[in-house]
Enzyme design. Structure first.
Site, PDB file in Angstrom:
ATOM      1  CE  LYS A   8       8.358  10.705  32.686  1.00 12.68           C
ATOM      2  NZ  LYS A   8       9.090  11.007  31.449  1.00 12.68           N
ATOM      3  N   GLY A  14     -10.480   5.691  39.130  1.00 13.50           N
ATOM      4  CA  GLY A  14     -11.914   5.960  39.047  1.00 13.50           C
ATOM      5  C   GLY A  14     -12.459   6.074  37.647  1.00 13.50           C
ATOM      6  CE  LYS A  15      -8.768   3.233  33.685  1.00 13.02           C
ATOM      7  NZ  LYS A  15      -8.024   3.041  34.944  1.00 13.02           N
ATOM      8  CB  THR A  16     -15.077   1.495  35.803  1.00 13.98           C
ATOM      9  OG1 THR A  16     -14.049   0.932  34.982  1.00 13.98           O
ATOM     10  CG2 THR A  16     -16.379   0.770  35.541  1.00 13.98           C
ATOM     11  CB  SER A  47      11.486  10.086  29.585  1.00 13.38           C
ATOM     12  OG  SER A  47      11.265   8.958  30.399  1.00 13.38           O
ATOM     13  N   GLY A  87      -5.852   6.171  32.160  1.00 12.05           N
ATOM     14  CA  GLY A  87      -5.159   6.436  33.412  1.00 12.05           C
ATOM     15  C   GLY A  87      -4.791   5.157  34.124  1.00 12.05           C
ATOM     16  N   PRO A  88      -4.008   5.262  35.180  1.00 10.65           N
ATOM     17  CG  PRO A  88      -2.272   6.030  36.483  1.00 10.65           C
ATOM     18  CD  PRO A  88      -3.454   6.508  35.703  1.00 10.65           C
ATOM     19  N   PRO A  89      -4.557   2.137  37.051  1.00  6.74           N
ATOM     20  CG  PRO A  89      -3.931  -0.101  37.069  1.00  6.74           C
ATOM     21  CD  PRO A  89      -3.389   1.270  36.830  1.00  6.74           C
ATOM     22  N   GLY A  90      -7.278   2.155  39.365  1.00  5.40           N
ATOM     23  CA  GLY A  90      -7.731   2.671  40.650  1.00  5.40           C
ATOM     24  C   GLY A  90      -7.978   4.155  40.716  1.00  5.40           C
TER      25      GLY A  90
END
Length: 821
Positions: free
Chosen positions: A740, A377-379, A697, A372-375
């Protein structure tokens, strides 16, 4: 009473004899056995037999040896009438008695006196017995068995020195199978239950056959025992030799004045090695290194290398694990919800794993990959997973890692070699089942030092990582209990073989409503505490928080949102300190944001104010989430040149060329002359030229903008689209639909055209977004043209049989020229 035997017959005469029960001993006819007797009832039975019954006594074996006073049901039904040959009283009150077996007999509990009374010294069991005759066997089969047993007895006598040669010689003269079996059985070291089975066998041939089988087993066991004793003896002699040499080395060190004793240190290391629960193969290999250490001088460089290696092996948690088998699912769910808002799919996957873990004893650790994009909450969700499972958490950053040795360790060929990051982390955490987060797995790269992503293939393969081989350790280490979590911004940077070993879980960007909830419930309390404020000092209105999200941040996650909230907290802290009022209440409203944060950084609602010719709203996916892209097309008199600007990638440039080819192929249906492209130059531009743009796309967006410019028909300004196009006009599916649609919602778009094959992906889109957007699935470019062009409700496409006029003014002038030109 059962009738024992096939040939054996009970005597018609019933006798009464004193009875003594035996513990783990079975008496056989024609055998002489010495026994020590200590029970009062047994001693009294022996004395009575000697005094009143001509030294005759009935011996029967107990089924349960541990019972001091057995009942009738605790004794076997068949025993042996025996004769007391000798009796010797010992100083401790026990007697040693030499018994000789006479004949088999069965006893009848109903006709026997069977009771124990400790208060009566003359109480002992008396059995009513019947002798069982044991007829001679003269069959050929019996004779063959006798010969086979005689041959085995010779071998048995050679390997078992505890059996007297006279006994072997005496048994070799017996010809009757039954008598020979009775003579052989007392010399075999087998449990009493199997001996009793042989005693109860009345068919003499079968009895000798069973005795022969047990004799062969005893010969094999004695042979193995002899070999084992030989090996143990050799090892003892070797150990004594090593002990002697070690003591000699100690004496030499003492004479030379050396205080340190390397041998004592090596012995301590060896004791630690033996205590480690590793495989025998690993223990043997480390033991060889330990032997090398004994022969080295502590001052040598190689001594340090070997000693560091042994220390690493001994410090690893080979079997130390945290107990997570009693995880409470409800408590784990509350922990995940407490730490993170939303992210339902990752949370559900973790709870599924914990539920299965409570039902099975062992389970291979899953390999999850949060993309997913930065920020978003992955970590941080990886930390919450560890907390909900009660495990240790470790984070290993792989961003920029180029050396394979970072994962698999250095080979022990030089001073300074170290294990890889995985083994180092396990040593630091001191248990074998932590949660390890491999951060930024898509940022690794390869060079001359190897490919670290290839090294991760073994680490992240549940079928292989139970025998992970680190180059430094050169031992198989079990990583199957480790819960691996990897994070990445995009899958394109992860090799396909590595993707195949992981379970991909996408973490999309947050909605505006979700960001507001996260800011109020998580970010604001955290920043208030970090800035020394109290919750009562700062009051945010809902509109103020929403405006920060809309006008001061543009991201998929909440990292910049937290920075803006921190900026508000800093300025509020300064006002409180300046006024010297710790209880001051500062209200943050929509109107006061500009004073706190300055002018707005972004605009909300990016769509055009009105429909324009040659301008179309496209939707794109980026690492920061979804974005709206304006595609502009301008036509100029020329010779058919096509110019594409806006820092477009190869894929988007190919989409633009495909769009032109599609229009040329469909020119007769669009009302264009077949050679229209030779009269004008086309310029396709995507604004914000500093930002790289690429992806499959934008095909229908480019095509719609081109058709709009060529036909001079505006495109709806409240409509956006996404999809790829083929030369035949078919609309192909795309990825990142959720992001999108979020971008379209943020841009105040009302209608979105999507590929029909992506209609199934709408289930992943929040309902709050879908209720504000009109989603129209399309399959062909013809449908896109009808929905997108603002032609006053008229159909743009004409019949393919009509001669198409030129709709562009420049092309109309070309049509007025004389035919000969």
């Amino acid at each position: 009473m059962p009738n024992f035997g096939f040939d054996g017959k009970k005597s018609p005469e019933t006798l009464t004899l004193p009875m003594m029960s035996l513990r783990e001993v079975v008496m056989f006819p024609r055998s002489i056995v010495p026994l020590f007797v200590g029970r009062e009832a047994s001693i009294k039975a022996i004395e009575t037999a000697v005094a009143d019954y001509g030294k005759q006594i009935f011996l029967v074996t107990q089924k349960s040896p541990e019972k001091e006073y057995p009942e009738a049901d605790d004794l076997y039904e068949l025993g042996v009438v025996s004769k007391i040959l000798q009796m010797l009283r010992l100083p401790d009150g026990t007697i040693k008695v030499l018994f000789e077996g006479v004949a088999r007999a069965v006893w009848d509990p109903k006709g026997s006196q069977f009771s124990y009374d400790e208060s009566l010294a003359d109480e002992f069991p008396q059995a009513s017995i019947n002798y069982i005759e044991d007829p001679l066997n003269t069959s050929v089969e019996g004779e063959a068995l006798v010969r086979a047993v005689h041959e085995s007895l010779e071998e048995f006598g050679k390997i078992n020195k505890k059996v007297a040669p006279e006994a072997i010689l005496a048994m070799s003269t017996i010809k009757d199978p039954g008598q020979l079996a009775d003579q052989v059985m007392p010399h075999l070291k087998i449990d009493f239950a199997r001996k009793q089975d042989v005693l109860e066998e009345m068919d003499s041939s079968k009895r000798l056959e069973r005795a022969y089988e047990l004799l062969l087993g005893e010969i094999e066991i004695v042979s193995i025992e002899k070999r084992v004793k030989g090996r143990v003896k050799d090892q003892m002699e070797k150990n004594q030799r090593e002990y002697y040499l070690n003591e000699q080395s100690k004496a030499i060190n003492k004479e030379m004045g050396r205080e340190d004793d390397p041998q004592a240190e090596a012995k301590e290391l060896e004791e630690q090695l033996q205590a480690k629960p590793m495989s025998e193969e690993n223990r043997e290999r480390v033991g060889k290194e330990l032997k090398k250490l004994r022969t080295m001088q502590p001052s040598s460089a190689e001594y340090t290398v070997v000693r560091n290696y042994i220390d690493w092996v001994l410090d690893l948690p080979w079997d130390q694990v945290t107990n997570d088998s009693d995880v409470d699912i409800k408590e784990a769910r509350s922990i995940l919800d407490e730490d993170h808002f939303g992210l339902e799919k990752p949370k559900e996957r973790i709870l599924e794993y914990l539920a299965v873990q409570t039902l099975v004893d062992t389970m291979k650790g899953p390999i999850l990959c949060f993309v997913g994009p930065p920020g978003v909450g992955k970590t941080s969700i990886a930390k919450s997973i560890a907390r909900s499972m009660g495990r240790e958490f470790l984070r290993i950053s792989l961003g920029g890692v180029r050396d394979e040795a970072e994962i698999r360790g250095h080979r022990r060929t030089y001073v300074g070699a170290m294990p890889g990051k995985i083994i180092q982390s396990l040593k630091r955490v001191e248990n074998n089942n932590p949660v390890i987060c491999l951060d930024e797995v898509d940022k690794m790269s390869a060079d001359f030092r190897g490919d670290p992503s290839a090294a991760l293939l073994e680490v992240l393969d549940p079928e292989q990582n139970n025998a992970f081989n680190d180059h430094y350790l050169d031992l198989d280490y079990d990583l199957s209990k480790v819960f691996f979590i990897t994070t990445a911004n995009q899958l394109e940077g992860i090799p396909l073989p590595l993707q195949d070993r992981m379970e991909i879980i996408r973490l999309p960007g947050y909605l505006e409503t979700e960001k507001v909830e996260i800011a109020k419930g998580y970010l604001l309390p955290k920043q208030i505490e970090q800035h020394g404020l109290k919750a009562e000092n700062l009051k945010f209105s809902d509109n103020a928080m929403l405006d920060i999200v809309r006008y001061y941040t543009r991201e998929a996650g909440v990292r910049n949102l937290e920075r803006e909230i921190a900026s508000v907290c800093r300025k509020s802290a300064m006002r409180i300190v300046e006024d010297d009022d710790r209880d001051k209440v500062i209200h943050i409203s929509k109107q006061s944001l500009e004073k706190m944060l300055g002018v707005t950084k972004y605009s909300y609602g990016e769509r055009e104010k009105e429909a324009q010719v040659g301008v179309c709203n496209g939707l794109a996916w980026t690492q920061l989430g979804g974005e709206m892209l304006l595609v502009e097309v301008a036509l100029m008199p020329g010779q058919g040149k096509v110019e594409i600007t806006g820092k477009l990638g190869d894929v988007m440039q190919e989409s633009a060329r495909a769009a032109i080819s599609y229009i040329r192929a469909r020119s007769h249906m669009l009302g264009l002359k077949p050679d229209f492209n030779t009269k004008v130059d086309v310029h396709i531009h995507v604004p914000d030229g500093a930002t790289p743009k690429d992806g499959p796309s934008a095909g229908i967006t480019l095509t719609t903008a081109l058709i709009s410019a060529l036909l001079n028909i505006p495109v709806r300004h409240d409509l956006a689209m996404t999809g790829e196009i083929t030369l035949r006009g078919r609309v192909l599916p795309i990825g990142g639909l959720r992001e999108k649609l979020l971008a379209a919602h943020r841009g105040l778009i009302k209608t979105v055209l999507i590929p029909a094959e992506n209609e199934k992906d709408l289930k992943e889109v929040p309902k709050d977004i879908l209720k504000d957007l009109e989603i129209i699935p399309v399959m062909t470019m013809d449908e896109v043209i009808d929905k997108a062009l603002d032609n006053g409700g008229e159909t743009v496409l004409i019949s393919q049989h009509n001669e198409p006029p030129l709709s562009n003014d420049l092309l109309k002038e070309e049509q007025r020229k004389p035919a000969h030109q």
